[in-house]
Scaffold this active site. Structure first.
Site, PDB file in Angstrom:
ATOM      1  N   HIS C 257       0.914  -1.379  -0.036  1.00 45.48           N
ATOM      2  CA  HIS C 257       0.056  -0.100   0.026  1.00 45.48           C
ATOM      3  C   HIS C 257       0.928   1.167  -0.006  1.00 45.48           C
ATOM      4  CE1 HIS C 257      -3.135   2.867   1.117  1.00 45.48           C
ATOM      5  NE2 HIS C 257      -4.040   1.779   0.959  1.00 45.48           N
ATOM      6  N   ARG C 273      -5.156  11.256  -1.372  1.00 43.42           N
ATOM      7  CA  ARG C 273      -4.843  11.551  -2.635  1.00 43.42           C
ATOM      8  C   ARG C 273      -5.960  11.730  -3.505  1.00 43.42           C
ATOM      9  NH1 ARG C 273      -2.242   7.020  -4.299  1.00 43.42           N
ATOM     10  NH2 ARG C 273      -3.007   5.999  -2.376  1.00 43.42           N
TER      11      ARG C 273
END
Lengths: 216, 245, 611
Positions: C257, C273
């Site tokens: 991740h 994000r």
């Protein structure tokens, strides 16, 4: 925890009732103490006002009936509260160590409640006996006693202790029974602080008034 | 230059006949974003490989790392050293059986609690794999989850004056568990059934309202409100029981 | 020494293990789960997102069905999964979610009417239908066509774990927590239970059983930086590897991740994000827009992870006492957004880092997240090679995830597989009678005691367990990470082989008495290094890129040569490398290999001629 099952057949039916009684007896004593303190402080205005109130309460028989009744409630409240007090040394040691470790005000407040309860049990009993066995209640008699010296010290100890105990009790009932929610707890605590301080100050003023009152 | 942290850690290994309970001092240089999880692991790996403590998720989710940190029970994994003074005292949680050093046996305690509170949905309905699910109000689901958030770290019980004095007191975690099922419409237990479990001095009426449970709970569960709710509910049930018979 | 008998013995008390145990108990068998920690602390409880099941109650999930879910899963796996298993999973998941609701899980429910949701930083409206009111709600998750993820606020794993453990208490499944299995009792091709070490006293205990199940979760802790819990160390896998006959499937399939925080490796959501957060390097300069001019930070998980690693290798990482990292910058999103929609991120930063993301940068790096590989089982959950041994959940390679698993599929797998495998175990137990040879049991126990004594007395050497463990973790992190190359993997394998020798020469520095944590770490270390070798060697041999397995030197997915599953054995304990065998990825093919529709799309088709 060695929680063993509640033995079959042992209903906690009366445990609930006793919890109610502890709370209700406590609450009525709180009301009594606050009323008592306010009525007593009438001496500050004038000893005559206080004597008039005393006369009224006695002539209606409220003192003669109410006094012993309050004493009964007072004793029951002690017995009910004492169910939670550790009377064995190791229990006392545990709670003392616990409070010292935890740095937690509410836990310390409980210890204050317990210690004050023991002292109040003795002192308030004496106070009640002396007051009720020598009716009528008059400002002059009270003043004479207090100016004797010993009783002034006696009340200097008893008054703050009682108000502390009563104030903490009031706070405890509020949070314990959920009348005060978590979001209001801090505010409630502050209100109780103010009440306790006010009553202690009032008590001291009353005491001072007796002390400096001229006794004929 | 970063601080040198002084750790006073309780040491005792019951399996070692020469071990005596005592406090041991360790010194460690502080690093950025240091938590007690990082610090204790470094002490174990660099200074004393026998040091016992429990961590699992190290993200504040699982409740493994309850210990007494400078007097207060709390989760070590989300305690940052920069929030503490340079001298840190660590003790194992009281009430629970000591395994060694900072490690205690919460598992047995809670397992017994499940049995005691019958911590499961009691229903006479059986599951039908061909049917769609029973409907539930979302608000109700959210309220149940709010109480289900307990991670069983044991801090509330370790901080409870009543639990310290009375071994048979059931503790806030257990009472909260009962409240969780009480508000669940799927559980068919009645108030009288719950009264059998907590309607006594080992249960809700044993609680003295010191609220240390509320104040130390690392998940900020609404314990004060739940204890009040249960006291009123069970109090009323007790009156019903007395006056109806 | 204590000997305990049970019909079903489960190593692990997470969702998969307890679910299977409940199934066995419902069929009238006794069941015991062994666990390192009390059951509710199992790593299942840390999964916050949710469980995928095609219930289609939300308006955003309309038209969803197990068929769509199945297709998503197969594509997600990059055609590495067993399609028969993925089909069973997709079909059973909705029923399992309803069963959990019946048992007490407080699933979030459909609230009819208009509400808003966010996608790619933009706000949209949706209207939930009246007739669906109160049914199980779903949320959106990566890689899925529909809103399919059932959830309970931000603690799905925790809530389901509570319900499952309650159910265990109800039906009498025992959980022996603080108990660690250290060896399997094996006679030829039959499993008879395990020898375990009590983590309350340090004593050995024998558990005898007709059926044994490994449900111990992942093994992320063989990596230095992982989102996995401390207990996910693969200890139970080492038991299986030690048998020599049970293969591990697809060990090279490891998911990373991009944004685990440094130092504690807790995940911060991709939403950061998605909503406009950027990645910065040591000079606080953005870099993703240089590598991926179009999508920049919004490129897929593996792409972002890869470029982050690349950028740090180029010397642009931020040095810290916990190793190199990069910065995640969400300051420009503003206080309201950060404490509102990204509240979870805000809380993680403030409580674990002491960083306020409104004003400060968040230290992040790509972090190990999930192991698709594990104990290889057939569709019934029965392990290859040993009769009476089963496995389910992350510890197993049942294999519905292939080379990449979708968010929300792993948590759902625990209960769905647990239920299916549990039923099969109950069938196996029905009419299964066995005899236990006391000589066999005492041999195993003696061998384990000797192993412990040797570690305590330093008979084999004086290697420091934590240093050897760190050497293994560093080697894997360097060579068998997101980016993989022949040279890197060869070096990794070589380092791990050296580490294996060191692991065999470990001696304790402490006295080993009682619940000694150093001893616990030492007992599983050799097995862990072997597991690491299975990862690295499997990755070295697999000369293609599939799902999370990315070979820089072989960027294409190669369905011609590699549409298969690696089976890694450790045939003789003294071997220095695993033995790799291969089997077809799937026997049943519902969806033939094709384009996933996202990520890279270079494919060598099975129809292409051999070079």
């Amino acid at each position: 925890m060695s929680i063993s099952y509640v033995p079959v057949g042992k209903s906690g039916k009366w445990d609930g009732a006793m919890d109610w009684l502890q709370m209700l007896s406590g609450f009525s004593l709180i009301l009594f103490v606050w009323c008592h303190a306010i009525l007593e402080s009438s001496v500050v205005i004038s000893p005559d006002v206080m004597d008039a109130i005393g006369h009224f309460l006695e002539s209606t028989g409220m003192v003669q009936v109410g006094g012993p009744l309050i004493f009964l409630v007072f004793l029951s409240h002690f017995v009910l509260g004492a169910r939670k007090i550790p009377f064995r040394f190791d229990g006392q040691k545990t709670i003392w160590q616990h409070a010292k470790m935890l740095h937690h005000l509410d836990t310390w407040m409980w210890i204050v409640q317990i210690v004050s309860a023991m002292i109040i049990l003795i002192m308030a009993s004496i106070h009640m006996w002396v007051a009720l066995s020598d009716l009528p209640i008059t400002a002059a008699k009270s003043a004479a006693r207090i100016q004797g010296g010993y009783w002034a010290v006696f009340f200097l100890i008893l008054i703050p202790l009682v108000h502390l105990h009563v104030g903490i009790g009031f706070y405890r009932i509020g949070v314990k029974w959920g009348f005060v929610k978590d979001c209001n707890r801090a505010k409630f605590k502050k209100v109780v602080d103010v009440i306790v301080t006010a009553f202690v100050v009032l008590g001291l003023i009353t005491l001072a008034r007796y002390y400096f009152m001229s006794v004929n | 230059m970063s601080r040198l942290l002084k750790f006073n850690i309780f040491r005792y290994n019951p399996a070692d006949e020469v071990s005596e309970p005592h406090m041991e001092e360790f010194v460690l240089e502080e690093t950025d974003s240091m938590t007690l999880f990082i610090a204790l692991n470094r002490i174990r790996e660099e200074q004393d490989p026998s040091l016992q403590f429990d961590f699992c998720c190290r993200a504040g989710i699982c409740g493994s790392c309850g210990m007494v940190i400078n007097g207060r029970p709390g989760l070590a994994c989300h305690t940052k050293t920069k929030d503490l003074s340079g001298e840190i005292t660590l003790l194992p949680l009281p009430v629970y059986k000591l395994v060694g050093d900072l490690s205690v046996d919460t598992g047995s305690w809670f397992r017994e609690m499940y049995t005691k509170t019958e911590s499961w949905i009691h229903t006479t309905k059986t599951f039908d794999p061909t049917a769609i699910e029973e409907r539930m109000d979302n608000k109700q689901a959210v309220d149940i989850y709010e109480l289900e958030r307990c991670v069983e770290c044991g801090c509330c019980v370790a901080a409870c004056g009543t639990a310290r004095m009375r071994e048979d007191f059931i503790g806030a975690a257990a009472l909260n568990r009962v409240a969780r099922f009480l508000i669940d419409p799927r559980d068919q237990r009645t108030e009288n059934d719950y009264y059998e479990i907590i309607g006594n001095d080992m249960g809700i009426f044993g609680c003295m309202g010191l609220l240390a449970c509320e104040d130390v709970c690392p998940k900020h569960l609404p314990l004060q409100n739940q204890l009040g709710f249960l006291r009123r509910k069970m109090g009323i049930t007790s009156l019903k029981k007395i006056f109806k018979k | 020494m204590q000997t305990i008998y049970t019909d079903l013995l489960v190593v692990g008390a997470g969702l998969a293990g307890e679910r299977a145990a409940v199934e066995a108990a419902d069929a009238g068998f006794s069941a015991i789960c062994l666990s390192l920690v009390p059951a509710r602390r199992s790593h299942s409880s840390a999964a916050q997102g949710g469980m995928q099941a095609a219930l289609g109650n939300s308006v955003m999930g309309e038209g969803d069905s197990p068929d769509v879910h199945f297709a998503d899963t197969v594509k997600g796996s990059d055609w590495g999964c067993d399609q028969e298993v993925a089909r069973m999973f997709a079909d059973s998941a909705p029923i399992e979610m309803r069963r959990l609701a019946h048992w007490g899980v407080p699933w979030n429910r459909v609230v009819p009417g208009k509400s808003i949701y966010y996608k790619g930083g933009k706000q949209y409206d949706k209207v939930e239908k009246e007739e669906k009111e109160g049914l199980i709600m779903a949320r959106s998750f990566g890689g899925t066509a529909k809103w399919r993820t059932c959830y309970t606020s931000d603690g799905t794993g925790h809530a389901v774990m509570c319900t499952m453990d309650n159910r265990c208490a109800e039906v009498g499944v025992e959980v022996h927590d603080k108990t660690e299995a250290i060896a399997m009792i094996q006679d030829g091709d039959v499993c008879y239970g395990v020898v375990a070490r009590c983590l309350r006293t340090g004593e050995l205990i024998t558990y005898l059983s007709k059926a044994t199940m490994i449900a111990s979760g992942g093994f992320g802790r063989i990596y230095p930086n992982t989102t996995n819990a401390v207990i996910c160390d693969g200890g139970a896998h080492t038991l299986c590897i030690e048998t020599g006959v049970v293969p591990m499937g697809n060990m090279e399939a490891v998911q990373f991740h991009p944004t685990g925080i440094v130092p504690t490796d807790i995940l911060v959501t991709e939403g950061c994000r998605g909503d406009g957060g950027t990645l910065l390097d040591v000079n606080e300069k953005r870099f993703m827009n240089d590598y991926e001019p179009d999508k920049a930070e919004l490129a897929s998980r593996d792409v972002v992870s890869r470029w982050m690693t690349h950028h740090m290798r180029e010397g642009h990482g931020v040095k810290s006492p916990y190793g190199e990292h990069l910065w995640l910058d969400i300051r420009h999103l503003g206080a309201e957004h950060i404490t509102g929609k990204l509240r979870e991120v805000y809380e993680i930063c403030t409580s674990f880092l002491g960083i306020n993301p409104i004003h400060q940068l968040i230290p992040v790096r790509p972090t190990h997240h999930y192991s698709m590989g594990g104990v290889r089982t057939n569709r019934d959950g029965a392990a290859y090679g040993l009769k009476g041994l089963f496995s389910a959940g992350e510890s197993a390679c049942w294999d519905m995830h292939g080379f990449n698993r979708l968010g929300g599929n792993s948590l759902a797998e625990t209960v769905v597989a647990g239920g299916i495998v549990g039923k099969k175990i109950a069938e196996y137990l029905e009419g299964c009678e066995t005899t236990f040879k006391t000589s066999l049991i005492s041999d195993v126990v003696k061998k384990q005691q000797a192993r412990i004594d040797a570690l305590v007395n330093g008979t084999n050497g004086s290697e420091n367990v934590y240093k050897v463990r760190a050497a293994m973790q560093v080697a894997l992190n360097k060579g068998a990470n997101i980016f993989r190359t022949q040279a890197g993997l060869e070096e990794c394998v070589a380092t791990l082989q050296e580490t294996l020798i060191r692991a065999r020469n470990v001696g304790l520095r402490s006295n080993g008495k009682g619940v000694n944590p150093e001893l616990a770490a030492a007992l599983k270390l050799e097995g862990q290094v072997k597991m690491g070798l299975m990862v690295a060697y499997g990755a070295l041999q697999r000369t293609e890129s599939r799902g999370s397995h990315n070979r820089e030197d072989f960027p294409a997915r190669n369905d011609r040569d590699w549409l298969n599953r690696t089976l890694a054995y450790w045939k003789t304990p003294s071997d220095s490398l695993p033995t790799l065998e291969y089997e077809p990825a799937t026997e049943v093919v519902e969806i033939p290999p094709g384009d996933r529709g996202y990520g890279k799309s270079e494919i060598i088709s099975a129809d292409d001629n051999k070079e």
